[in-house]
Enzyme design. Structure first.
Site, PDB file in Angstrom:
ATOM      1  N   TYR A 170      38.614  65.588  73.314  1.00 46.27           N
ATOM      2  CA  TYR A 170      37.700  66.770  74.054  1.00 46.27           C
ATOM      3  C   TYR A 170      37.856  68.040  73.129  1.00 46.27           C
ATOM      4  O   TYR A 170      38.835  68.780  73.329  1.00 46.27           O
ATOM      5  CB  TYR A 170      38.083  66.948  75.392  1.00 46.27           C
ATOM      6  CG  TYR A 170      37.481  65.773  76.239  1.00 46.27           C
ATOM      7  CD1 TYR A 170      36.794  64.887  75.921  1.00 46.27           C
ATOM      8  CD2 TYR A 170      38.036  65.488  77.592  1.00 46.27           C
ATOM      9  CE1 TYR A 170      36.357  63.791  76.398  1.00 46.27           C
ATOM     10  CE2 TYR A 170      37.494  64.475  78.464  1.00 46.27           C
ATOM     11  CZ  TYR A 170      36.565  63.613  77.918  1.00 46.27           C
ATOM     12  OH  TYR A 170      36.142  62.521  78.789  1.00 46.27           O
ATOM     13  N   HIS A 172      39.696  55.158  75.779  1.00 44.01           N
ATOM     14  CA  HIS A 172      38.496  56.008  75.848  1.00 44.01           C
ATOM     15  C   HIS A 172      37.382  55.142  75.517  1.00 44.01           C
ATOM     16  O   HIS A 172      36.371  55.155  76.518  1.00 44.01           O
ATOM     17  CB  HIS A 172      38.532  56.858  74.611  1.00 44.01           C
ATOM     18  CG  HIS A 172      37.765  58.216  74.960  1.00 44.01           C
ATOM     19  ND1 HIS A 172      38.111  59.528  74.782  1.00 44.01           N
ATOM     20  CD2 HIS A 172      36.690  58.216  75.937  1.00 44.01           C
ATOM     21  CE1 HIS A 172      37.245  60.327  75.304  1.00 44.01           C
ATOM     22  NE2 HIS A 172      36.491  59.457  75.898  1.00 44.01           N
ATOM     23  N   SER A 182      30.614  61.625  84.322  1.00 43.36           N
ATOM     24  CA  SER A 182      29.304  62.315  84.475  1.00 43.36           C
ATOM     25  C   SER A 182      28.594  62.034  85.785  1.00 43.36           C
ATOM     26  O   SER A 182      27.499  61.296  85.960  1.00 43.36           O
ATOM     27  CB  SER A 182      28.367  61.783  83.263  1.00 43.36           C
ATOM     28  OG  SER A 182      27.010  62.534  83.336  1.00 43.36           O
ATOM     29  N   PRO A 183      29.344  62.268  86.788  1.00 50.67           N
ATOM     30  CA  PRO A 183      28.684  61.820  88.102  1.00 50.67           C
ATOM     31  C   PRO A 183      27.570  62.444  88.522  1.00 50.67           C
ATOM     32  O   PRO A 183      26.948  61.831  89.566  1.00 50.67           O
ATOM     33  CB  PRO A 183      30.065  61.973  89.194  1.00 50.67           C
ATOM     34  CG  PRO A 183      30.515  63.349  88.520  1.00 50.67           C
ATOM     35  CD  PRO A 183      30.443  63.012  86.867  1.00 50.67           C
ATOM     36  N   SER A 219      19.646  67.319  89.935  1.00 45.34           N
ATOM     37  CA  SER A 219      19.463  68.730  89.549  1.00 45.34           C
ATOM     38  C   SER A 219      19.224  69.685  91.011  1.00 45.34           C
ATOM     39  O   SER A 219      18.773  69.290  91.810  1.00 45.34           O
ATOM     40  CB  SER A 219      18.287  68.696  88.585  1.00 45.34           C
ATOM     41  OG  SER A 219      17.896  70.269  88.401  1.00 45.34           O
TER      42      SER A 219
END
Length: 285
Positions: free
Chosen positions: A54, A127, A207-208, A213
């Protein structure tokens, strides 16, 4: 904060995904990033997910791990926090590449130990599978790291059902988690989630918030989650995390955050109670 099982320990049901603190553009300042981690800890979060890769590029490889380590050190009381990191991704400029060989994974783990400033990593995860390296070799490397005491628990990420079972056979009880992409808009790992629930492995959806939105959209999935949020007078992100938690008691979402108010809002999702009717609507959205 609600607690859930992760291997031999318990952690907060909502974790912090630290990736945006290093990869978001524009990136938070060091002080802003530290404030996000501290806000998470204040809210009762005891699971922080990071990775050596990251960073913006290979020149600052390990940026996120170092950031997390500094924030924990400056907080002053973080002995109960489990830091989960990952190895196996490499960087070449902005490109993400893979190396799942045993030699590389050991070197990566040792570097993560130095950056995090710990004697053993709480949860070390491969990963992503490396197609150039037999899965059994990568899993043997995880087993070796466990046996040698460099890591306390091991996990895998972006794995399918066959890879999960092969990992369980090789790594044994030291394998405690699977981290796959899963969200309202991306449900292809539903089978892996169910398998984790059946076998007692923690399932960590990355990325839950995918597919939701805060703004009204033309997407029926997003709009259904927004409708339930309006009914409960909470944020759509809290509804999304409550939906994740309702999937199974092994689910541990790790929402990313780059502002303190974002992780504070996410942590409050443990108090959101979905009705059976609302849960059914979200499941079918």
């Amino acid at each position: 904060m609600q607690q859930r099982r992760l291997g031999s320990t318990t952690v907060s049901a909502i974790g912090l995904g630290a990736m945006p603190l290093s990869t978001k553009v524009p990136r938070p300042s060091p002080e802003e990033a530290e404030a996000v981690v501290h806000a998470a800890l204040d809210a009762g979060v005891t699971l922080i997910d990071t990775a050596d890769a990251y960073s913006i590029d290979e020149a600052e490889f390990g940026h996120n791990e170092e950031l997390v380590a500094r924030a924990l050190a400056s907080y002053g009381r973080s002995d109960d926090v489990l830091v989960a990191t990952k190895g196996g991704h490499t960087r070449r400029g902005a490109e993400w590449e893979l190396d799942g060989t045993p030699g590389y994974l050991r070197r990566a783990c040792e570097a993560s130990l130095r950056r995090l400033g710990v004697e053993a990593i709480g949860l070390y995860q491969l990963h992503r599978p490396d197609p150039a390296t037999p899965w059994e070799e990568s899993m043997g490397a995880l087993r070796s790291l466990l046996d040698d005491g460099l890591v306390r628990m091991a996990g895998i990420s972006n794995a399918d059902l066959a890879q999960i079972d092969a990992a369980r056979a090789i790594v044994g009880d030291g394998l405690v988690s699977v981290q796959n992409q899963f969200s309202p808009g991306y449900r292809s790992s539903a089978g892996e989630l169910a398998h984790c629930a059946a076998t007692g492995l923690a399932f960590i959806p990355w990325s839950p918030f995918g597919g939701v939105s805060a703004a009204k959209s033309l997407d029926t999935t997003a709009d259904e989650f927004a409708a339930v949020a309006a009914e409960l007078d909470v944020s759509v992100y809290q509804v999304t995390l409550a939906w994740h938690l309702a999937q199974a008691d092994v689910v541990l979402p790790i929402p990313g955050a780059s502002r303190p108010q974002s992780i504070v809002d996410s942590a409050a999702a443990v108090h959101v109670q979905l009705t059976a009717e609302q849960r059914a609507r979200l499941d079918n959205a």
